[in-house]
Design an enzyme around this catalytic site. Structure first.
Site, PDB file in Angstrom:
ATOM      1  N   ARG A  15       0.801  -1.226   0.000  1.00  0.00           N
ATOM      2  CA  ARG A  15       0.000   0.000   0.000  1.00  0.00           C
ATOM      3  C   ARG A  15       0.836   1.279   0.000  1.00  0.00           C
ATOM      4  O   ARG A  15       0.300   2.366  -0.157  1.00  0.00           O
ATOM      5  CB  ARG A  15      -0.966  -0.007   1.192  1.00  0.00           C
ATOM      6  CG  ARG A  15      -2.179  -0.885   0.916  1.00  0.00           C
ATOM      7  CD  ARG A  15      -3.114  -0.904   2.101  1.00  0.00           C
ATOM      8  NE  ARG A  15      -2.618  -1.782   3.153  1.00  0.00           N
ATOM      9  CZ  ARG A  15      -3.020  -1.729   4.425  1.00  0.00           C
ATOM     10  NH1 ARG A  15      -3.898  -0.817   4.803  1.00  0.00           N
ATOM     11  NH2 ARG A  15      -2.546  -2.573   5.312  1.00  0.00           N
ATOM     12  N   LYS A  22       9.135  -0.899   2.324  1.00  0.00           N
ATOM     13  CA  LYS A  22       8.373  -0.107   3.297  1.00  0.00           C
ATOM     14  C   LYS A  22       9.200   0.392   4.472  1.00  0.00           C
ATOM     15  O   LYS A  22       9.131   1.573   4.837  1.00  0.00           O
ATOM     16  CB  LYS A  22       7.185  -0.925   3.813  1.00  0.00           C
ATOM     17  CG  LYS A  22       6.454  -0.241   4.954  1.00  0.00           C
ATOM     18  CD  LYS A  22       5.058  -0.759   5.183  1.00  0.00           C
ATOM     19  CE  LYS A  22       4.992  -1.946   6.080  1.00  0.00           C
ATOM     20  NZ  LYS A  22       3.624  -2.181   6.594  1.00  0.00           N
ATOM     21  N   GLY A 136      -5.198  -8.449  16.278  1.00  0.00           N
ATOM     22  CA  GLY A 136      -5.399  -9.642  17.087  1.00  0.00           C
ATOM     23  C   GLY A 136      -6.011  -9.212  18.417  1.00  0.00           C
ATOM     24  O   GLY A 136      -5.640  -8.175  18.955  1.00  0.00           O
ATOM     25  N   LYS A 348      32.041  28.419   1.077  1.00  0.00           N
ATOM     26  CA  LYS A 348      32.357  26.990   1.102  1.00  0.00           C
ATOM     27  C   LYS A 348      33.793  26.848   1.558  1.00  0.00           C
ATOM     28  O   LYS A 348      34.687  27.467   0.971  1.00  0.00           O
ATOM     29  CB  LYS A 348      32.183  26.362  -0.282  1.00  0.00           C
ATOM     30  CG  LYS A 348      32.357  24.871  -0.261  1.00  0.00           C
ATOM     31  CD  LYS A 348      33.121  24.320  -1.438  1.00  0.00           C
ATOM     32  CE  LYS A 348      34.564  24.764  -1.450  1.00  0.00           C
ATOM     33  NZ  LYS A 348      35.367  24.140  -2.501  1.00  0.00           N
ATOM     34  N   ASN A 374      36.990  43.365   5.299  1.00  0.00           N
ATOM     35  CA  ASN A 374      35.693  43.685   4.710  1.00  0.00           C
ATOM     36  C   ASN A 374      35.687  43.264   3.237  1.00  0.00           C
ATOM     37  O   ASN A 374      36.545  43.687   2.459  1.00  0.00           O
ATOM     38  CB  ASN A 374      35.437  45.187   4.825  1.00  0.00           C
ATOM     39  CG  ASN A 374      34.035  45.539   4.362  1.00  0.00           C
ATOM     40  OD1 ASN A 374      33.083  45.462   5.111  1.00  0.00           O
ATOM     41  ND2 ASN A 374      33.927  45.910   3.097  1.00  0.00           N
ATOM     42  N   ALA A 377      30.775  44.075  -2.001  1.00  0.00           N
ATOM     43  CA  ALA A 377      29.703  43.399  -2.741  1.00  0.00           C
ATOM     44  C   ALA A 377      30.238  42.834  -4.052  1.00  0.00           C
ATOM     45  O   ALA A 377      31.068  43.458  -4.710  1.00  0.00           O
ATOM     46  CB  ALA A 377      28.577  44.383  -3.022  1.00  0.00           C
ATOM     47  N   SER A 402      34.487  46.472  -4.157  1.00  0.00           N
ATOM     48  CA  SER A 402      33.349  45.761  -4.761  1.00  0.00           C
ATOM     49  C   SER A 402      33.724  45.145  -6.095  1.00  0.00           C
ATOM     50  O   SER A 402      34.535  45.695  -6.835  1.00  0.00           O
ATOM     51  CB  SER A 402      32.188  46.736  -4.978  1.00  0.00           C
ATOM     52  OG  SER A 402      31.714  47.171  -3.730  1.00  0.00           O
ATOM     53  N   ALA A 420      37.885  48.678  -6.527  1.00  0.00           N
ATOM     54  CA  ALA A 420      36.670  48.047  -7.040  1.00  0.00           C
ATOM     55  C   ALA A 420      36.901  47.542  -8.457  1.00  0.00           C
ATOM     56  O   ALA A 420      37.619  48.162  -9.237  1.00  0.00           O
ATOM     57  CB  ALA A 420      35.513  49.042  -7.013  1.00  0.00           C
ATOM     58  N   ARG A 437      42.572  46.864 -12.935  1.00  0.00           N
ATOM     59  CA  ARG A 437      41.491  47.106 -13.893  1.00  0.00           C
ATOM     60  C   ARG A 437      41.978  48.103 -14.926  1.00  0.00           C
ATOM     61  O   ARG A 437      42.961  48.820 -14.705  1.00  0.00           O
ATOM     62  CB  ARG A 437      40.259  47.653 -13.171  1.00  0.00           C
ATOM     63  CG  ARG A 437      40.505  49.006 -12.551  1.00  0.00           C
ATOM     64  CD  ARG A 437      39.311  49.516 -11.765  1.00  0.00           C
ATOM     65  NE  ARG A 437      39.563  50.850 -11.275  1.00  0.00           N
ATOM     66  CZ  ARG A 437      39.281  51.283 -10.065  1.00  0.00           C
ATOM     67  NH1 ARG A 437      38.708  50.470  -9.192  1.00  0.00           N
ATOM     68  NH2 ARG A 437      39.525  52.524  -9.709  1.00  0.00           N
TER      69      ARG A 437
HETATM   70  C1  UD1 Z   1       0.004  -8.689  13.449  1.00  0.00           C
HETATM   71  C2  UD1 Z   1      -0.440  -9.596  14.602  1.00  0.00           C
HETATM   72  C3  UD1 Z   1      -1.705  -9.014  15.220  1.00  0.00           C
HETATM   73  C4  UD1 Z   1      -1.455  -7.572  15.672  1.00  0.00           C
HETATM   74  C5  UD1 Z   1      -0.956  -6.746  14.501  1.00  0.00           C
HETATM   75  C6  UD1 Z   1      -0.547  -5.376  14.990  1.00  0.00           C
HETATM   76  C7  UD1 Z   1       0.221 -11.869  13.974  1.00  0.00           C
HETATM   77  C8  UD1 Z   1      -0.217 -13.152  13.436  1.00  0.00           C
HETATM   78  N1  UD1 Z   1      -0.706 -10.927  14.075  1.00  0.00           N
HETATM   79  O1  UD1 Z   1      -1.017  -8.764  12.475  1.00  0.00           O
HETATM   80  O2  UD1 Z   1      -2.127  -9.809  16.325  1.00  0.00           O
HETATM   81  O3  UD1 Z   1      -2.661  -7.025  16.184  1.00  0.00           O
HETATM   82  O4  UD1 Z   1       0.217  -7.359  13.914  1.00  0.00           O
HETATM   83  O5  UD1 Z   1      -0.216  -4.590  13.877  1.00  0.00           O
HETATM   84  O6  UD1 Z   1       1.385 -11.709  14.302  1.00  0.00           O
HETATM   85  N2  UD1 Z   1       6.214  -9.904   8.717  1.00  0.00           N
HETATM   86  C9  UD1 Z   1       7.360 -10.550   8.299  1.00  0.00           C
HETATM   87  N3  UD1 Z   1       7.282 -11.778   7.747  1.00  0.00           N
HETATM   88  C10 UD1 Z   1       6.083 -12.419   7.606  1.00  0.00           C
HETATM   89  C11 UD1 Z   1       4.928 -11.759   8.034  1.00  0.00           C
HETATM   90  C12 UD1 Z   1       5.011 -10.514   8.595  1.00  0.00           C
HETATM   91  O7  UD1 Z   1       8.458 -10.001   8.412  1.00  0.00           O
HETATM   92  O8  UD1 Z   1       6.102 -13.538   7.092  1.00  0.00           O
HETATM   93  C13 UD1 Z   1       6.317  -8.574   9.307  1.00  0.00           C
HETATM   94  C14 UD1 Z   1       5.608  -7.546   8.439  1.00  0.00           C
HETATM   95  O9  UD1 Z   1       6.510  -6.946   7.565  1.00  0.00           O
HETATM   96  C15 UD1 Z   1       5.080  -6.565   9.459  1.00  0.00           C
HETATM   97  C16 UD1 Z   1       4.862  -7.411  10.709  1.00  0.00           C
HETATM   98  O10 UD1 Z   1       5.631  -8.577  10.533  1.00  0.00           O
HETATM   99  O11 UD1 Z   1       6.021  -5.579   9.772  1.00  0.00           O
HETATM  100  C17 UD1 Z   1       3.415  -7.736  10.965  1.00  0.00           C
HETATM  101  O12 UD1 Z   1       2.922  -8.494   9.892  1.00  0.00           O
HETATM  102  P1  UD1 Z   1       1.459  -8.313   9.354  1.00  0.00           P
HETATM  103  O13 UD1 Z   1       1.225  -9.307   8.312  1.00  0.00           O
HETATM  104  O14 UD1 Z   1       1.215  -6.889   9.004  1.00  0.00           O
HETATM  105  O15 UD1 Z   1       0.622  -8.685  10.639  1.00  0.00           O
HETATM  106  P2  UD1 Z   1      -0.839  -8.257  10.943  1.00  0.00           P
HETATM  107  O16 UD1 Z   1      -1.738  -9.028  10.103  1.00  0.00           O
HETATM  108  O17 UD1 Z   1      -0.984  -6.790  10.925  1.00  0.00           O
END
Ligand code: UD1
Ligand code: CA
Length: 454
Positions: A15, A22, A136, A348, A374, A377, A402, A420, A437
């Site tokens: 996204r 990211k 979660g 610089k 001094n 300009a 100047s 100048a 000059r």
């Molecule tokens: C996760 C939690 C959720 C929590 C939420 C908070 C789990 C299963 N769920 O959900 O309970 O409320 O974060 O934002 O953990 N990542 C990896 N490798 C992977 C998967 C994820 O590096 O295989 C990293 C992602 O880049 C991210 C983070 O882990 O930075 C969280 O992963 P994401 O898939 O966004 O988890 P959520 O579904 O948001």
């Protein structure tokens, strides 16, 4: 108790709609992952393990440091699978899990969390949310003890009513982690290996799960798109502005101030609107900074004044020195005490001695200018012949007329003067006047051309 920190940073971040992974998107001029790594360092762990996947090479390249262990997660099969990739490198008594896209988490919050984890107890960072959609949910029993985390997509309608959400940040006893991760399954709504399933396993093994909450919900806010990234940026900047004001700085408008690095400040500093501070900036007592200035890696000594629209990079202003409006001070620009640089002057690698002045429209590069001299300009140091750079060295109380061009290498003794419009190509001894000059001649009775008739 020893500590390993695992930072999850393998996700794609679709996204963001970006070629940049990211976790490399910046907040306050530093990548989100960079913020998390710096906070992790403050906890003095024995190891920091960064799990990378999408854009792994770029992430590794940008953040490489001796104290970081990068672990590749080839396929993103879930947060539990991600932590499992780091498992062979973990050996500490406690393991803390952080996220590369949750940059504002504070050291103090993590310290409180770590106080609660032990050989026989987990510690989970939770947050109470008005709208917990997507998070979660923390499932507790009648006595309030944590039983499990249920992901939103797997939750029953009753469980979805729970407003206590999982931040994802978690501290576990290292000795148990391998066993739990080895038993994870992916038979759930998303077909992923959930790290969160570790909670129910620990409870089944008889380990209690303690919880802690952040002071501020923004600490655990992740950035999934550029809108959330901008929200994190504003929050960071508001916090930075408040900290500065608490230290005795007047910010004309705290909403129009940006810190992209570190600043140390004295008392009674005044900062007008739209000022950006970058890198490492030192601002001593009584300094004033006008509107729309960008100041990077610079030192402003007591009472120095930077007037509006000036751009400083690697510069130093001595006590009571001033520059601008519209001054450009590039790396190596040093103004002695009470020295003055006016509008449209570029420096610089140039040192202006105490009380020296360059008031208007000049370029001074690779130059050393003695006290009280001094610079008129329009003066230019011609420091570059197309291949090499040369120095211009001036003594004290020198007066440059100047529009002089000082062709380096060239030196001028104390109290030397240039007329100048001079082009100075050879050294000027002390106490002498150099005029380089064409001599003026006047033609008597000069008749101007007139328009032809018809
Ligand atoms: C996760 C939690 C959720 C929590 C939420 C908070 C789990 C299963 N769920 O959900 O309970 O409320 O974060 O934002 O953990 N990542 C990896 N490798 C992977 C998967 C994820 O590096 O295989 C990293 C992602 O880049 C991210 C983070 O882990 O930075 C969280 O992963 P994401 O898939 O966004 O988890 P959520 O579904 O948001
Ligand atoms: Ca997420």
């Amino acid at each position: 108790m020893s500590l390993d920190i695992v930072i999850l940073a393998a996700g794609q971040g679709t996204r963001m709609r970006s070629a940049l992974p990211k976790v490399l998107h910046p907040v306050a001029g530093k990548s989100m992952l960079g913020h998390v790594i710096d906070t992790a360092r403050q906890l003095k762990p024995q190891g920091i393990h960064v799990v990378i996947g999408h854009g792994a090479e770029m992430v590794r390249e940008r953040l490489a440091a001796d104290d970081l262990n990068f672990v590749l997660q080839r396929e993103q099969l879930g947060t539990g699978h991600a932590v499992a990739q780091a498992l062979p490198a973990l050996s500490a008594e406690r393991v803390l899990i952080l996220y590369g896209d949750v940059p504002l988490i504070e050291q103090a919050t993590l310290e409180r969390l770590l106080q609660k984890v032990g050989d026989d107890q987990l510690a989970l960072l939770t947050v109470d949310l008005v709208d917990p959609t997507g998070y979660g949910r923390i499932v507790r029993d009648a006595s309030g003890a944590v039983q499990a985390i249920v992901e939103h997509k797997d939750a029953s309608p009753e469980q979805r009513q729970i407003c206590e959400g999982n931040t994802g940040i978690l501290a576990v006893p290292g000795a148990r982690l391998g066993d739990w991760l080895g038993r994870l399954s992916n038979s759930n709504a998303q077909g992923e290996y959930y790290l969160t399933d570790v909670i129910a396993m620990a409870v089944a093994d008889g380990l209690p799960v303690a919880t802690e909450q952040p002071q501020d919900a923004m600490e655990v806010q992740g950035a999934n798109d550029r809108i959330q990234l901008a929200e994190l940026e504003r929050h960071y900047q508001q916090r930075a502005a408040r900290q500065l004001m608490a230290q005795g700085v007047t910010l004309r408008d705290p909403a129009r101030f940006d810190l992209r690095g570190e600043v140390s400040v004295g008392r009674d500093v005044l900062i007008d609107i739209n000022v950006i501070l970058e890198g490492r900036v030192v601002i001593e007592e009584g300094v004033e900074i006008g509107a729309n200035c960008v100041i990077k890696d610079s030192v402003l000594r007591k009472g120095a004044i930077v007037k509006a629209n000036s751009h400083l990079d690697g510069a130093e202003l001595g006590e009571g020195a001033d520059c601008g409006p519209f001054a450009r001070l590039r790396p190596g620009a040093v103004l002695g005490a009470k020295a003055h640089v006016g509008n449209f002057v570029e420096l610089k690698n140039a040192v202006l001695g105490e009380g020296a002045k360059a008031g208007h429209l000049s370029y001074l590069g690779d130059a050393e200018i003695g006290a009280r001299s001094n610079i008129g300009a329009g003066t230019i140091t011609c420091n570059y012949d197309g291949a090499n750079k040369f120095r211009t060295v001036m003594g004290e109380d020198v007066f440059i007329g100047s529009n002089s061009a000082l062709v380096a290498p060239v030196s001028l003794g104390d109290r030397a003067t240039t007329g100048a419009g001079s082009v100075i190509t050879t050294d000027v001894p002390a106490d002498s006047l150099a005029v380089g000059r064409a001599k003026q001649r006047n033609i008597d009775g000069w008749k101007r051309p007139t328009k032809r008739q018809g």
